[in-house]
Design a protein around this motif. Structure first.
Motif, short mmCIF file in Angstrom:
data_model
loop_
_atom_site.label_atom_id
_atom_site.label_comp_id
_atom_site.label_asym_id
_atom_site.label_seq_id
_atom_site.Cartn_x
_atom_site.Cartn_y
_atom_site.Cartn_z
N THR A 30 1.18 -1.13 -0.12
CA THR A 30 -0.34 -0.28 -0.47
C THR A 30 0.67 1.73 -0.05
N ALA A 31 2.09 1.00 0.54
CA ALA A 31 2.73 2.25 0.43
C ALA A 31 3.11 3.65 -0.71
N GLY A 32 3.20 2.03 -1.63
CA GLY A 32 3.86 2.38 -3.03
C GLY A 32 2.66 4.17 -3.61
N VAL A 33 1.25 4.16 -2.86
CA VAL A 33 0.88 4.81 -3.07
C VAL A 33 0.90 6.62 -3.30
N ALA A 34 1.92 5.99 -2.08
CA ALA A 34 2.88 7.79 -1.89
C ALA A 34 3.67 7.91 -3.20
N LEU A 35 4.56 7.11 -4.04
CA LEU A 35 5.24 7.22 -4.65
C LEU A 35 5.07 8.17 -5.84
N PRO A 36 3.75 8.39 -6.63
CA PRO A 36 3.50 9.29 -7.57
C PRO A 36 3.36 10.32 -7.80
N PHE A 37 3.35 10.61 -6.17
CA PHE A 37 2.79 12.65 -5.29
C PHE A 37 4.38 12.60 -4.74
N LEU A 38 5.58 11.30 -4.69
CA LEU A 38 7.05 12.10 -4.37
C LEU A 38 7.76 12.45 -5.56
N VAL A 39 7.36 11.81 -6.48
CA VAL A 39 7.67 12.64 -7.87
C VAL A 39 6.79 13.89 -8.71
N LEU A 40 5.99 13.85 -8.15
CA LEU A 40 5.15 15.65 -8.46
C LEU A 40 6.23 16.38 -8.03
N VAL A 41 6.73 15.98 -6.01
CA VAL A 41 7.52 16.95 -5.83
C VAL A 41 9.07 17.12 -6.26
N TRP A 42 9.38 16.56 -6.93
CA TRP A 42 10.61 16.62 -7.15
C TRP A 42 11.00 16.90 -9.03
N ALA A 43 9.41 16.46 -9.66
CA ALA A 43 9.33 17.59 -10.72
C ALA A 43 9.29 18.59 -10.49
N ALA A 44 8.88 18.99 -9.70
CA ALA A 44 8.48 20.90 -9.33
C ALA A 44 9.56 21.34 -8.94
N ARG A 45 11.49 20.68 -8.40
CA ARG A 45 12.03 21.36 -8.59
C ARG A 45 13.50 21.45 -9.79
N LEU A 46 12.55 20.47 -11.24
CA LEU A 46 12.91 20.83 -11.66
C LEU A 46 12.78 21.63 -13.70
N PRO A 47 13.90 22.18 -13.71
CA PRO A 47 13.81 23.39 -14.64
C PRO A 47 12.65 22.45 -16.09
N GLY A 48 11.58 23.85 -17.05
CA GLY A 48 11.29 23.06 -18.12
C GLY A 48 9.95 23.28 -17.82
N SER A 49 9.30 22.93 -18.96
CA SER A 49 7.55 23.00 -18.91
C SER A 49 7.22 21.65 -18.15
N PHE A 50 5.93 21.23 -17.24
CA PHE A 50 4.83 21.07 -16.52
C PHE A 50 5.13 19.61 -17.00
N ARG A 51 5.49 18.84 -18.47
CA ARG A 51 5.59 17.69 -19.08
C ARG A 51 6.70 17.32 -19.40
N VAL A 52 7.43 18.46 -19.08
CA VAL A 52 9.56 18.11 -19.59
C VAL A 52 9.58 17.47 -18.08
N ARG A 53 9.01 18.40 -17.27
CA ARG A 53 9.77 18.18 -15.70
C ARG A 53 8.98 16.71 -14.85
N LEU A 54 7.86 16.34 -15.48
CA LEU A 54 7.55 15.57 -14.90
C LEU A 54 8.27 14.36 -15.65
N ALA A 55 8.76 13.85 -17.48
CA ALA A 55 9.58 12.94 -17.84
C ALA A 55 10.12 12.41 -17.29
N LYS A 56 11.08 13.64 -16.75
CA LYS A 56 12.00 13.75 -16.46
C LYS A 56 12.09 13.14 -14.79
N ALA A 57 11.47 13.35 -13.68
CA ALA A 57 11.60 13.09 -12.31
C ALA A 57 10.89 11.74 -12.86
N THR A 58 9.41 11.53 -14.09
CA THR A 58 9.26 9.76 -13.04
C THR A 58 9.67 9.05 -13.62
#
Length: 528
Positions: free
Chosen positions: A293-321
């Motif tokens: 069940t703890a794995g449910v939190a992982l996609p949200f931590l990816v969003l935290v990571w993406a927010a700290r990366l440069p670029g558009s949302f899609r680029v940041r999300l792809a890199k963090a994912t």
């Protein structure tokens, strides 16, 4: 839940503000609230331990009590007396917790006071028998299976045919382990210690409790900073997540591996907000390697990571994912390889769904629908439950996707939404057990709460304490018992904001309104 806390309802204007209680010197050194609250909860814990030896998840053959003059405690009138002590202990502990909550709401106690008070309440639980469950005996058996050449993901405890299997609840005798590879490694280590001490069940029970206790320590470690980042108050968060009777009785007294899971979730969330994303993903992946069940939190931590990366949302999300999947894959593969049993635990994840009780919202809806139809025509219950569970899964997916999208800016809000989804998973899964609520509440406890919201927490906590009997059997279909418990839970909830809702004491006084914390306290790195 996100609204800023507001003061409790004030008493009549003619009454003076209640003075802050003064603790005796020996308690003041630890920042404790009045001795009465501390000792009230301690008395409740001690009664739970004493009663638990007769009414809890006791051994089939107790090496201490079975052949002694105290053996009567486990049978007949002795067991009834033990059961009464357990429920009295629950009542005193809840009463003390509500009293502590009033002091927290009125800002009369610090976080350090709440923490030290909880530590006093926890102390007796370290030597208690399993309370309101028998899961620890399954843990011991599942760890012993690989030591004897069995795959714990293929067979159940019944193949052992010894003192271990005879203490496992009959429902789980033939059920393979539904836990991840890290849990199996921990279970093997504990079972090796169990065998080395001559198969002492007492050593096994206490050993498992101590093994899982670091989960609680991780919560305590992460809570102050995480609470500041999520907008809550440290004393309130500690009162909800640590001093809560559900934590004291179910998580520590009951010995559930969820205690380790919530500790890793809290630590991983804190590291994510600190910008240490690889560490965060690795920690939460390890939590998933204990309980999926703890794995449910992982996609949200990816969003935290993406927010700290440069670029558009899609680029940041792809890199963090991509980076997150790399860390997840490496850590998960490591634990799987070390455990040596592959991913056979994934099919076993469906095992808990064999439990059918209405504490799970979809299951409850299915049972209600079946009852209504069965009044008209005789039908089978299982199709109603299955359809309701499918609908519940669909609702859960919608909630998860909406919360994930709402948290796309990352930051503390992503952790908050992860808590919401983890709580939804507990409520909407096919099976719900009282300690499952801890998955989401460990994060939501650190957000801002209104007094009314905290009253709901009291009601829910008391309710979750008593829906199972002290020996671990379900009480969910004992309707008179549940009605009484619901009334008492409601009384406890109201008592948080109104000290004497039944007007039993003349001149009862409402709690004083919260006083703002000093600026120096807010600037402390550990505002306990």
């Amino acid at each position: 839940m996100s609204a800023q806390p507001s003061p409790p309802i004030d008493g009549p204007a003619s009454l003076p503000e209640a003075p802050a209680p003064v603790a005796p010197r020996w308690l003041a050194r630890f920042g404790c609230p009045p001795r009465r609250t501390v000792l009230l909860g301690l008395t409740g814990s001690v009664l739970l331990v004493v009663g638990g030896f007769g009414a809890g998840g006791v051994l089939v053959r107790d090496p201490v009590l079975t052949n002694s003059a105290l053996g009567f405690w486990r049978y007949g009138h002795g067991r009834e007396m033990a059961t009464a002590l357990v429920y009295l202990g629950v009542g005193l502990l809840v009463w003390a917790w509500v009293r502590l909550g009033r002091d927290v709401l009125a800002s009369r106690v610090s976080g350090r006071a709440v923490l030290s008070t909880a530590a006093v309440w926890f102390a007796p639980m370290l030597v208690a028998p399993p309370l309101f469950t028998r899961d620890v005996f399954s843990y011991l058996a599942q760890g012993t299976l690989p030591l004897r050449g069995h795959d714990p993901y293929q067979v159940g405890p019944d193949v052992l045919g010894d003192v271990l299997s005879e203490n496992v609840h009959y429902f789980w005798q033939e059920t393979p382990a539904p836990y991840g590879p890290l849990f199996i490694l921990l279970a093997q280590g504990m079972s090796w210690l169990f065998s080395a001490t001559g198969q002492s069940m007492i050593v096994g029970v206490v050993g498992w409790r101590l093994l899982l206790l670091p989960g609680l320590l991780l919560v305590v470690w992460a809570l102050p900073e995480l609470t500041r980042r999520l907008g809550g108050r440290v004393p309130v968060a500690l009162w909800i997540a640590v001093a809560n009777p559900v934590t004291v009785i179910h998580m520590v007294g009951g010995i559930h591996n969820d205690l380790l899971v919530v500790g890793l979730l809290a630590a991983g969330s804190l590291f994510a907000l600190r910008g240490r994303h690889v560490t965060a993903i690795a920690i939460v992946t390890s939590a998933m390697a204990v309980k999926a069940t703890a794995g449910v939190a992982l996609p949200f931590l990816v969003l935290v990571w993406a927010a700290r990366l440069p670029g558009s949302f899609r680029v940041r999300l792809a890199k963090a994912t991509a980076a997150g999947l790399g860390v997840f894959g490496a850590v998960f593969a490591f634990w799987t390889f070390v455990a040596g049993f592959g991913v056979g635990w994934l099919p076993a994840l469906s095992a808990p769904s064999m439990i059918v009780n209405w504490l799970s919202m979809p299951t409850g809806v299915g049972e209600v629908a079946f009852t209504a139809v069965n009044l008209v025509a005789e039908v089978d219950k299982q199709p109603f439950v299955n359809v309701a569970r499918i609908l519940g899964a669909a609702v859960l997916v919608v909630i998860a996707v909406r919360q994930w999208w709402a948290a796309r800016d990352g930051g503390p809000d992503a952790v908050r939404q992860a808590g919401v989804v983890l709580l939804a998973v507990a409520l909407l899964s096919p099976t719900m057990l009282p300690w499952y609520v801890s998955w989401g509440m460990v994060l939501l406890a650190m957000t801002a709460w209104t007094p009314r919201g905290l009253a709901y927490v009291v009601f829910g906590s008391v309710w979750l304490l008593v829906v199972y009997y002290p020996d671990g059997e379900t009480a969910l279909y004992n309707w008179p018992y549940l009605a009484v418990c619901a009334l008492l839970a409601g009384l406890a909830a109201v008592s948080l904001l109104r000290p004497d809702p039944l007007h039993l004491a003349a001149g009862a006084r409402a709690p004083a309104p919260p006083r703002p914390e000093p600026a120096t306290t807010r600037r402390r790195p550990w505002p306990l």
